[in-house]
Scaffold this active site. Structure first.
Site, PDB file in Angstrom:
ATOM      1  CB  CYS A 179      36.535 137.217  96.424  1.00  0.00           C
ATOM      2  SG  CYS A 179      38.036 136.383  95.867  1.00  0.00           S
ATOM      3  CG  HIS A 185      35.264 132.031  94.806  1.00  0.00           C
ATOM      4  ND1 HIS A 185      34.623 133.217  94.496  1.00  0.00           N
ATOM      5  CD2 HIS A 185      36.124 132.340  95.808  1.00  0.00           C
ATOM      6  CE1 HIS A 185      35.084 134.177  95.268  1.00  0.00           C
ATOM      7  NE2 HIS A 185      36.005 133.670  96.073  1.00  0.00           N
ATOM      8  CG  HIS A 211      32.551 134.958 100.144  1.00  0.00           C
ATOM      9  ND1 HIS A 211      32.463 135.529  98.904  1.00  0.00           N
ATOM     10  CD2 HIS A 211      33.862 134.612 100.296  1.00  0.00           C
ATOM     11  CE1 HIS A 211      33.663 135.531  98.325  1.00  0.00           C
ATOM     12  NE2 HIS A 211      34.525 134.975  99.145  1.00  0.00           N
TER      13      HIS A 211
END
Lengths: 405, 322
Positions: free
Chosen positions: A167, A335, A300
């Site tokens: 990620c 996400h 994030h």
């Protein structure tokens, strides 16, 4: 030995496709309207999962390509192509036929799952002894199929660096593009990331009980997990001298990049956020910018207890309780894994340009350490610098620092 | 930025250790696709040098490819004991990645149901998990990338190492190639038309510890990113790529499967032994680097061009000099 001056790195084009919009403008407007893309998923099978909702994008149409040809491409390719087109077009690198004006253009790209649904289809067909169509499935699964489709459609080739740092990969891909320009190995790079929802990945996160059973609430004390999404974003990074010389419109600058690896645990960051803090400080150091000059951080902020806890500590130590604002746009967009860093870089650049800050939606009970920093609806700021921060499985951390044009 | 080799580590079907990189990789197993036997060069996973890594708490559930990688990198580090590990970066290149666990996890999803697929398995399927285990286990503190693509991602990984060293991001870089075999791979290779030409898939890991070149054999200019879609275009891409180098510099034979036919049409002198029949994708590309370094070190030629036939999408090449 005379020191070679470090080139300034300009961003001259950007584009994105998200679950909130088919381009950067519509995504930006939806974010500021406080919308979340969370909804039932239709693109992948989720029956039997604990959570069955996420942020699914509408696949943009492509008028110049027949639907039959589009259907052969993986979902991730179909998300990536329009984002690339927007970025190249804004950078004035496309001709009237949508062909790239540069026959060779380096790419630095991130993905975690490539064209995963094609791999899944291949295995299901194999196990059910279906032999037809397998070559197309194999061909469309691997990452070189997605980057190859970009080359084919826009008529260029060149070196491709595909980073799969989970990620954090989107941040790494953009940071690496800047590194290539800094090193003098090239002077222009198309950088970004793409990711499509897939059954394997969704089920994996569901099995880890990492998915939010209801609204995703980053930096809320009651946060219960993340919302998976999909999308793509690309930016054109360019030696600023070259950009100015060709009269390109400079949208902002990439001032610094920091990356670290957190060795605490495969799937959990160090609770004190120290490795992430190092990445953030490296980006500031490279950009020669004080933390107090950074007006906005796109976190994030997955909405999981571990991520947001560590990230809040790192943010607090680097930026204190000063003027730096913080939000996670994953509550709205989901996400997007390997695309996240690229999408969030686009949002940082739009914030720098407009002075509008993406609000932190779904907040009920803010994490005390960052409560004052979280962006409220309609907040504006006179930004000179903004940072995008990403963490990933395997402990990959990336921080990318942008400054206003 | 030229790169010189400080040390190397290898885990191949020829054994464990640097010598196993360029030694012929024997085929050790036969798998069947549609009744056609396909030979493969697999690793002896019960080798004590690999099993020792299972004692590391972090590696208990790790995938086979992780053990190959950590062993290869440890060998390379043993060859340079005074290295500052905190200033050493790692870039890994994969054609296939964590194949075994990915397929096992998806099989659980389809056969046992989504709710019953092992949550323990899932994180190990992620491309960068093996490298993160390596970094955590061996204490490396420089930049870390896991790169994917066709076989040319080995050349791309070498280029990343050049970039990091040029920018001073680290003092040394370990460039790593790793692949693991799963029987499903045979079906995928067949579907992709890659088994024609007698390709024998194999697995393992090769780690090259590289630093800025002072003198001696070095990896120099890299030309990568020449696209093809068909095999005819593959030949054209190779010719465009090789035009970046002197026509008088000999080529290393790095062909496999269909690329042998294409390469035969390139009018350049060939140096070194014929390429091994076993194909480890990035692994083979890494072995080719070692073979080229051996050739220039032995004085057979002051320069060698090493083509990297990507097999599916791109061609790259780089120069190795004495």
């Amino acid at each position: 030995m005379s020191a070679t001056p470090t080139p300034q790195i300009a961003i001259t084009g950007l584009g994105c496709v998200t679950a909130l919009g088919a381009d950067a403008t519509s995504t930006w407007e939806a974010l500021h309207a406080g919308r979340s893309a969370r909804g039932p998923l239709t693109a992948i099978g989720v029956d039997g999962c604990r959570v069955t909702e996420g942020a699914e994008a509408s696949l943009p149409s492509w008028p110049s390509w027949p639907e039959k040809r589009l259907r052969r491409l993986s979902r991730s390719t179909r998300l990536a192509l329009p984002a690339v087109r927007q970025a190249l077009s804004e950078a004035r690198l496309l001709d009237a036929n949508d062909r790239c004006l540069l026959p060779r253009l380096e790419m630095s790209v991130s993905t975690t799952a490539c064209g995963m649904e094609k791999g899944e289809e291949f295995l299901r067909a194999l196990w059910s002894k279906t032999r037809t169509g397998q070559s197309a499935r194999v061909a469309q699964y691997q990452s070189q199929a997605q980057t190859g489709a970009i080359h084919d459609l826009f008529g260029f080739d060149g070196p491709v660096m595909t980073v799969a740092n989970a990620c954090a990969g989107g941040g790494n891909a953009i940071g690496h593009a800047a590194d290539l320009i800094r090193s003098g190995m090239t002077d222009i790079v198309l950088a970004g990331g793409y990711e499509a929802l897939s059954e394997l990945v969704f089920t994996g996160f569901d099995g880890l009980q990492s998915l939010a059973p209801e609204a995703c609430r980053p930096f809320d004390r009651g946060r219960r997990g993340l919302m998976l999404g999909e999308g793509a974003a690309f930016l054109v990074l360019e030696n600023a001298d070259r950009a100015r010389a060709r009269g390109a419109n400079i949208l902002g600058y990439l001032a610094g990049y920091g990356q670290t690896t957190d060795t605490h645990h495969l799937t959990q960051p160090a609770p004190d956020g120290a490795p992430l803090e190092r990445a953030m400080r490296r980006a500031l150091e490279q950009g020669r910018i004080n933390a107090s000059d950074v007006g906005y951080v796109n976190a994030h902020g997955t909405g999981t207890p571990f991520n947001d806890g560590a990230e809040a500590q790192a943010f607090h130590r680097v930026f204190g309780a000063g003027q730096t604002k913080l939000s996670s746009t994953k509550a709205a967009l989901g996400h997007t894994l390997g695309a996240a860093g690229a999408i969030e870089a686009v949002l940082c650049l739009l914030a720098l340009k407009s002075g509008q800050l993406p609000p932190q939606i779904n907040l009920l009970d803010p994490e005390p350490l960052v409560a004052k920093a979280l962006v409220g609806h309609g907040e504006k700021a006179d930004l000179s610098a903004a940072m995008s921060v990403n963490l990933g499985f395997g402990g990959s951390n990336a921080a990318v620092l942008f400054t206003r044009a | 930025m030229n790169l010189s080799l400080l040390s190397a580590g290898g885990v191949t079907s020829a054994g464990l250790g640097p010598d196993a990189i360029t030694a012929p990789w024997p085929v050790t197993a036969t798998h069947s696709h549609g009744g056609v036997p396909v030979q493969a060069g697999l690793i002896e996973q019960k080798d004590p040098s690999l099993l020792r890594w299972q004692k590391e708490p972090r590696l208990r559930r790790a995938s086979p490819i992780t053990y190959f990688m950590v062993e290869a990198v440890e060998q390379a580090l043993q060859g340079a004991p005074h290295l500052d590990r905190g200033r050493t970066g790692v870039v890994a290149s994969f054609f296939l990645g964590c194949l075994v666990y990915s397929i096992r996890f998806y099989r659980q999803i389809t056969e046992e149901g989504r709710r019953f697929a092992s949550p323990v398995l899932f994180p190990e399927t992620v491309f960068n998990s093996p490298l993160s285990h390596v970094v955590a286990t061996l204490g490396l503190g420089g930049p870390v990338y896991s790169q994917i693509g066709d076989k040319t991602c080995w050349a791309s990984a070498l280029r990343t190492a050049q970039c990091w060293l040029a920018n001073g991001d680290c003092d040394h870089v370990i460039v790593l190639a790793a692949e693991e075999f799963d029987p499903h791979e045979v079906d995928a290779l067949h579907s992709g038309g890659l088994l024609r030409g007698g390709l024998q898939p194999c697995e393992g890991a090769i780690a090259l510890l590289l630093g800025p070149s002072a003198n001696g054999p070095a990896i120099g200019a890299i030309a990568d990113g020449y696209d093809f879609r068909t095999r005819q275009e593959g030949l054209e891409a190779a010719e465009r790529c090789l035009a970046e180098f002197s026509p008088h510099t000999p080529l290393l034979d790095t062909t496999a499967a269909w690329t042998r036919t294409a390469a035969a049409k390139i009018s350049r002198s060939i140096i070194g032994p014929k390429a091994m029949p076993t194909e480890g994708f990035t692994l083979s590309a890494a072995a080719d680097t070692m073979r080229a370094l051996d050739i220039v070190a032995s004085g057979q030629s002051p320069e060698v061009i090493v083509p990297v036939w990507g097999l599916t999408r791109q061609v790259a090449a780089y120069r190795v000099t004495a």
